[in-house]
Design an enzyme around this catalytic site. Structure first.
Site, PDB file in Angstrom:
ATOM      1  N   HIS A 120       3.172 -30.246  -2.665  1.00 28.55           N
ATOM      2  CA  HIS A 120       3.701 -29.455  -3.777  1.00 28.55           C
ATOM      3  C   HIS A 120       5.116 -29.920  -4.071  1.00 28.55           C
ATOM      4  O   HIS A 120       5.875 -30.237  -3.171  1.00 28.55           O
ATOM      5  CB  HIS A 120       3.712 -27.959  -3.422  1.00 28.55           C
ATOM      6  N   ARG A 176      15.223 -31.240 -25.359  1.00 27.82           N
ATOM      7  CA  ARG A 176      15.251 -32.647 -25.750  1.00 27.82           C
ATOM      8  C   ARG A 176      16.123 -33.408 -24.750  1.00 27.82           C
ATOM      9  O   ARG A 176      17.347 -33.532 -24.970  1.00 27.82           O
ATOM     10  CB  ARG A 176      15.827 -32.756 -27.166  1.00 27.82           C
ATOM     11  N   HIS A 236       3.677 -19.334 -12.333  1.00 23.26           N
ATOM     12  CA  HIS A 236       4.392 -20.089 -11.285  1.00 23.26           C
ATOM     13  C   HIS A 236       5.630 -20.786 -11.831  1.00 23.26           C
ATOM     14  O   HIS A 236       5.870 -21.965 -11.575  1.00 23.26           O
ATOM     15  CB  HIS A 236       3.463 -21.088 -10.599  1.00 23.26           C
ATOM     16  N   ARG A 238      -3.757 -18.520 -16.020  1.00 23.97           N
ATOM     17  CA  ARG A 238      -2.394 -18.987 -16.324  1.00 23.97           C
ATOM     18  C   ARG A 238      -1.995 -18.772 -17.774  1.00 23.97           C
ATOM     19  O   ARG A 238      -0.809 -18.836 -18.117  1.00 23.97           O
ATOM     20  CB  ARG A 238      -2.281 -20.477 -15.952  1.00 23.97           C
ATOM     21  N   GLY A 242      -5.285 -31.046  -3.342  1.00 22.01           N
ATOM     22  CA  GLY A 242      -5.139 -29.733  -2.711  1.00 22.01           C
ATOM     23  C   GLY A 242      -4.038 -29.691  -1.683  1.00 22.01           C
ATOM     24  O   GLY A 242      -3.794 -28.642  -1.073  1.00 22.01           O
ATOM     25  N   PHE A 243      -3.362 -30.837  -1.511  1.00 23.54           N
ATOM     26  CA  PHE A 243      -2.260 -30.870  -0.530  1.00 23.54           C
ATOM     27  C   PHE A 243      -0.952 -31.294  -1.203  1.00 23.54           C
ATOM     28  O   PHE A 243      -0.957 -32.102  -2.126  1.00 23.54           O
ATOM     29  CB  PHE A 243      -2.585 -31.846   0.605  1.00 23.54           C
ATOM     30  N   ASP A 278      -4.639 -24.794  -4.705  1.00 29.65           N
ATOM     31  CA  ASP A 278      -5.906 -25.384  -5.143  1.00 29.65           C
ATOM     32  C   ASP A 278      -6.841 -25.676  -3.979  1.00 29.65           C
ATOM     33  O   ASP A 278      -8.063 -25.747  -4.173  1.00 29.65           O
ATOM     34  CB  ASP A 278      -5.624 -26.676  -5.933  1.00 29.65           C
ATOM     35  N   HIS A 336      -2.062 -31.665 -11.111  1.00 31.35           N
ATOM     36  CA  HIS A 336      -1.716 -30.261 -11.424  1.00 31.35           C
ATOM     37  C   HIS A 336      -2.983 -29.412 -11.286  1.00 31.35           C
ATOM     38  O   HIS A 336      -3.601 -29.407 -10.236  1.00 31.35           O
ATOM     39  CB  HIS A 336      -1.092 -30.215 -12.830  1.00 31.35           C
ATOM     40  N   LYS A 389      -3.930 -39.952  -2.909  1.00 27.53           N
ATOM     41  CA  LYS A 389      -3.368 -38.603  -2.824  1.00 27.53           C
ATOM     42  C   LYS A 389      -4.535 -37.671  -2.467  1.00 27.53           C
ATOM     43  O   LYS A 389      -5.583 -37.708  -3.127  1.00 27.53           O
ATOM     44  CB  LYS A 389      -2.771 -38.168  -4.166  1.00 27.53           C
TER      45      LYS A 389
HETATM   46  C1  SDX Z   1      -0.408 -27.305  -8.766  1.00 28.66           C
HETATM   47  O1  SDX Z   1       4.395 -27.003  -9.859  1.00 28.66           O
HETATM   48  C2  SDX Z   1       3.572 -26.045  -9.634  1.00 28.66           C
HETATM   49  O2  SDX Z   1       3.964 -24.906  -9.433  1.00 28.66           O
HETATM   50  C3  SDX Z   1       2.097 -26.415  -9.700  1.00 28.66           C
HETATM   51  C4  SDX Z   1       1.118 -25.351  -9.246  1.00 28.66           C
HETATM   52  C5  SDX Z   1       1.122 -24.140 -10.148  1.00 28.66           C
HETATM   53  O3  SDX Z   1       0.795 -23.037  -9.687  1.00 28.66           O
HETATM   54  O4  SDX Z   1       1.355 -24.355 -11.376  1.00 28.66           O
HETATM   55  O5  SDX Z   1       1.446 -24.948  -7.921  1.00 28.66           O
HETATM   56  C6  SDX Z   1      -0.314 -25.900  -9.241  1.00 28.66           C
HETATM   57  O6  SDX Z   1      -0.377 -28.200  -9.546  1.00 28.66           O
HETATM   58  C7  SDX Z   1      -0.465 -27.576  -7.281  1.00 28.66           C
HETATM   59  C8  SDX Z   1      -0.523 -29.096  -6.950  1.00 28.66           C
HETATM   60  C9  SDX Z   1      -1.962 -29.586  -7.161  1.00 28.66           C
HETATM   61  N1  SDX Z   1      -2.017 -31.068  -7.013  1.00 28.66           N
HETATM   62  C10 SDX Z   1      -2.595 -31.659  -5.981  1.00 28.66           C
HETATM   63  O7  SDX Z   1      -3.080 -31.059  -5.030  1.00 28.66           O
HETATM   64  C11 SDX Z   1      -2.636 -33.178  -6.075  1.00 28.66           C
HETATM   65  C12 SDX Z   1      -2.204 -33.815  -4.754  1.00 28.66           C
HETATM   66  N2  SDX Z   1      -0.769 -33.564  -4.522  1.00 28.66           N
HETATM   67  C13 SDX Z   1       0.152 -34.644  -4.781  1.00 28.66           C
HETATM   68  O8  SDX Z   1      -0.194 -35.434  -5.899  1.00 28.66           O
HETATM   69  C14 SDX Z   1       1.608 -34.172  -4.733  1.00 28.66           C
HETATM   70  O9  SDX Z   1       1.754 -33.417  -3.596  1.00 28.66           O
HETATM   71  C15 SDX Z   1       2.203 -33.401  -5.907  1.00 28.66           C
HETATM   72  C16 SDX Z   1       2.036 -34.139  -7.169  1.00 28.66           C
HETATM   73  C17 SDX Z   1       1.601 -32.045  -5.999  1.00 28.66           C
HETATM   74  C18 SDX Z   1       3.696 -33.237  -5.618  1.00 28.66           C
HETATM   75  O10 SDX Z   1       4.151 -34.477  -5.435  1.00 28.66           O
HETATM   76  P1  SDX Z   1       5.737 -34.827  -5.443  1.00 28.66           P
HETATM   77  O11 SDX Z   1       6.575 -33.637  -5.187  1.00 28.66           O
HETATM   78  O12 SDX Z   1       5.998 -35.603  -6.681  1.00 28.66           O
HETATM   79  O13 SDX Z   1       5.839 -35.694  -4.170  1.00 28.66           O
HETATM   80  P2  SDX Z   1       5.458 -37.205  -4.113  1.00 28.66           P
HETATM   81  O14 SDX Z   1       4.185 -37.448  -4.890  1.00 28.66           O
HETATM   82  O15 SDX Z   1       6.661 -37.987  -4.477  1.00 28.66           O
HETATM   83  O16 SDX Z   1       5.093 -37.379  -2.576  1.00 28.66           O
HETATM   84  C19 SDX Z   1       6.141 -37.439  -1.603  1.00 28.66           C
HETATM   85  C20 SDX Z   1       5.519 -38.170  -0.426  1.00 28.66           C
HETATM   86  C21 SDX Z   1       4.864 -39.483  -0.836  1.00 28.66           C
HETATM   87  O17 SDX Z   1       4.838 -40.304   0.277  1.00 28.66           O
HETATM   88  P3  SDX Z   1       5.705 -41.674   0.230  1.00 28.66           P
HETATM   89  O18 SDX Z   1       5.156 -42.453  -0.946  1.00 28.66           O
HETATM   90  O19 SDX Z   1       7.146 -41.243   0.014  1.00 28.66           O
HETATM   91  O20 SDX Z   1       5.426 -42.301   1.561  1.00 28.66           O
HETATM   92  O21 SDX Z   1       4.430 -37.367   0.104  1.00 28.66           O
HETATM   93  C22 SDX Z   1       3.207 -38.056  -0.108  1.00 28.66           C
HETATM   94  C23 SDX Z   1       3.448 -39.106  -1.151  1.00 28.66           C
HETATM   95  O22 SDX Z   1       2.549 -40.189  -1.000  1.00 28.66           O
HETATM   96  N3  SDX Z   1       2.249 -37.072  -0.604  1.00 28.66           N
HETATM   97  C24 SDX Z   1       0.948 -37.134  -0.411  1.00 28.66           C
HETATM   98  C25 SDX Z   1       0.416 -36.008  -1.044  1.00 28.66           C
HETATM   99  N4  SDX Z   1       1.400 -35.306  -1.603  1.00 28.66           N
HETATM  100  C26 SDX Z   1       2.534 -35.975  -1.338  1.00 28.66           C
HETATM  101  N5  SDX Z   1       0.185 -38.050   0.236  1.00 28.66           N
HETATM  102  C27 SDX Z   1      -1.139 -37.809   0.246  1.00 28.66           C
HETATM  103  N6  SDX Z   1      -1.727 -36.743  -0.334  1.00 28.66           N
HETATM  104  C28 SDX Z   1      -0.977 -35.834  -0.972  1.00 28.66           C
HETATM  105  N7  SDX Z   1      -1.560 -34.794  -1.532  1.00 28.66           N
END
Ligand code: SDX
Length: 368
Positions: free
Chosen positions: A260, A355, A186, A336, A257-258, A311, A221, A254
């Site tokens: 990206h 760096r 990915h 992976r 599974g939701f 996920d 992640h 957070k």
């Molecule tokens: C993988 O990068 C890749 O390609 C990864 C991957 C791969 O194949 O290698 O696809 C695999 O890691 C998938 C992601 C798995 N992680 C999760 O499911 C953990 C839950 N997801 C979140 O932690 C979050 O969505 C991230 C970390 C995945 C992405 O976050 P970002 O891009 O840094 O966005 P953010 O955390 O800044 O969120 C933006 C807004 C925030 O709201 P505000 O604070 O601005 O009001 O969206 C909200 C967040 O709170 N938000 C969520 C959320 N994801 C984003 N709120 C609740 N639940 C969530 N899951």
């Protein structure tokens, strides 16, 4: 403060080129060496896709045969690794066991120098060895002995055989194989970029994979797939989803599974893995799993308009296949390792030490 623009988390920052995969948020698509991943998942084995990721082309029948012969001949659990697993308390996390085992395998590599060909050979060896480690780690936690690898089975079937001691229905083997293809690569995700940082110092391939495993373990992640199952267990049933979710969001949790970092209109891999989950739900007659899955997805859409990532369907799918929840992220790692090693080799072929800079906001200069 500073007027220097800070890109926290390197969000939106392009740091290099790659020929391995393309993640396109506009078109919501993922290409491995130009092939759409959903087509690869439907038409190719994980071995064919691994070969594509490393070599840039799908293998001919002759190339595939030669690759499979090398891979199948290296599947056995090494005695040093069996001993390591048996010395590790079962209370430890399987990702810690996997990380330690890869580090141990690295210490057993005697082939030098670390040129591209020997790195590729090491990559195929790791690809072949990880299933035995992941499978025995789960069996050992249940007091069971390891099951020897079978060279007459393809990668996915042998992985399931070594884990469960029997071959499941083709529906299960197919769903597992598709999950491996979808998890394989990915682009510059956190764990792959970690491997590239290690590669950029001209360190060795096993060090890059050990570092990548450390990054993948985190729940933001790869650790999310096991966290999804913990969420399902905590909610219990579809009828409790809305109360649970409102409480979780109110406490700024957070939802695993939701969301990206790149896909903002849904993860391109989800439709394929969701179809595999649907097939497993039917095969095992578990409509309750699908009801909970659908209820949480719908509730998240209504409240935050945040869509599932890979996920989310893979967690319940691995649960139905019979894997322990803590084994889920090691399964992700076993897939992976292809992407990690391909990027490690690509980084060293066109290297520049990684760096970045930082802006100092600490205490101004002062005398001791
Ligand atoms: C993988 O990068 C890749 O390609 C990864 C991957 C791969 O194949 O290698 O696809 C695999 O890691 C998938 C992601 C798995 N992680 C999760 O499911 C953990 C839950 N997801 C979140 O932690 C979050 O969505 C991230 C970390 C995945 C992405 O976050 P970002 O891009 O840094 O966005 P953010 O955390 O800044 O969120 C933006 C807004 C925030 O709201 P505000 O604070 O601005 O009001 O969206 C909200 C967040 O709170 N938000 C969520 C959320 N994801 C984003 N709120 C609740 N639940 C969530 N899951």
């Amino acid at each position: 403060m500073t007027d220097t623009e800070i890109h926290k988390g390197l969000a939106g920052v392009v740091v290099d080129t790659t020929e391995i995969s393309s993640v396109n948020q506009e078109t919501n698509s993922l290409l491995y060496r130009g092939y759409p991943v959903q087509e690869l998942a439907a038409k190719c084995s994980f071995e064919q896709v691994a070969y594509l990721i490393w070599h840039g082309e799908l293998p001919s029948d002759e190339e595939l045969g030669a690759f499979e012969a090398v891979e199948r001949g290296q599947r056995e659990l090494r005695p040093e690794i069996r001993e390591l697993i048996e010395q590790t308390p079962v209370s430890g996390h399987p990702m810690d066991v996997l990380r330690t085992a890869v580090s141990r395998l690295g210490s057993l590599e005697t082939r030098f120098p670390d040129d591209e060909q020997s790195d590729y050979e090491k990559a195929v060896r790791l690809f072949a060895q990880l299933p035995a480690i992941v499978a025995y780690d789960q069996r050992h936690r249940h007091g069971m002995d390891p099951i020897p690898a079978r060279e007459d089975l393809d990668y996915a079937s042998n992985f399931l055989w070594m884990t469960f001691g029997e071959l499941p229905d083709p529906v299960v083997i197919d769903a597992f194989g598709q999950s491996l293809v979808l998890y394989a690569e990915h682009s510059f995700n956190a764990s792959t970029f970690t491997a590239r940082v290690v590669a950029s110092t001209l360190s060795d391939l096993h060090s890059g994979v050990v570092a990548a495993i450390g990054a993948l373990k985190g729940p933001l992640h790869g650790g999310a797939n096991e966290a999804v199952m913990a969420t399902f267990a905590e909610i219990g049933s579809a009828s409790r989803v809305e109360v649970w979710l409102d409480d979780a969001l109110a406490s700024k949790k957070k939802i695993m599974g939701f969301g990206h970092r790149v896909y903002k209109n849904g993860d391109s891999r989800v439709p394929t893995m969701k179809a595999a989950l649907d097939a497993l739900v039917e095969h095992y007659n578990r409509p309750d799993v699908l009801e909970l899955y659908t209820a949480l997805e719908q509730a998240m859409g209504e409240r935050k308009n945040i869509k599932p990532n890979l996920d989310y369907p893979s967690g319940p799918a691995y649960h139905l296949m019979g894997f322990d929840t803590p084994t889920f992220t090691p399964l992700f790692a076993a897939a992976r390792v292809t992407g990690w090693t391909a990027h490690f080799i690509e980084q060293q072929a066109h290297n520049s030490l990684i760096r970045p800079l930082s802006v100092y906001t600490g205490t101004p200069q002062r005398a001791v």
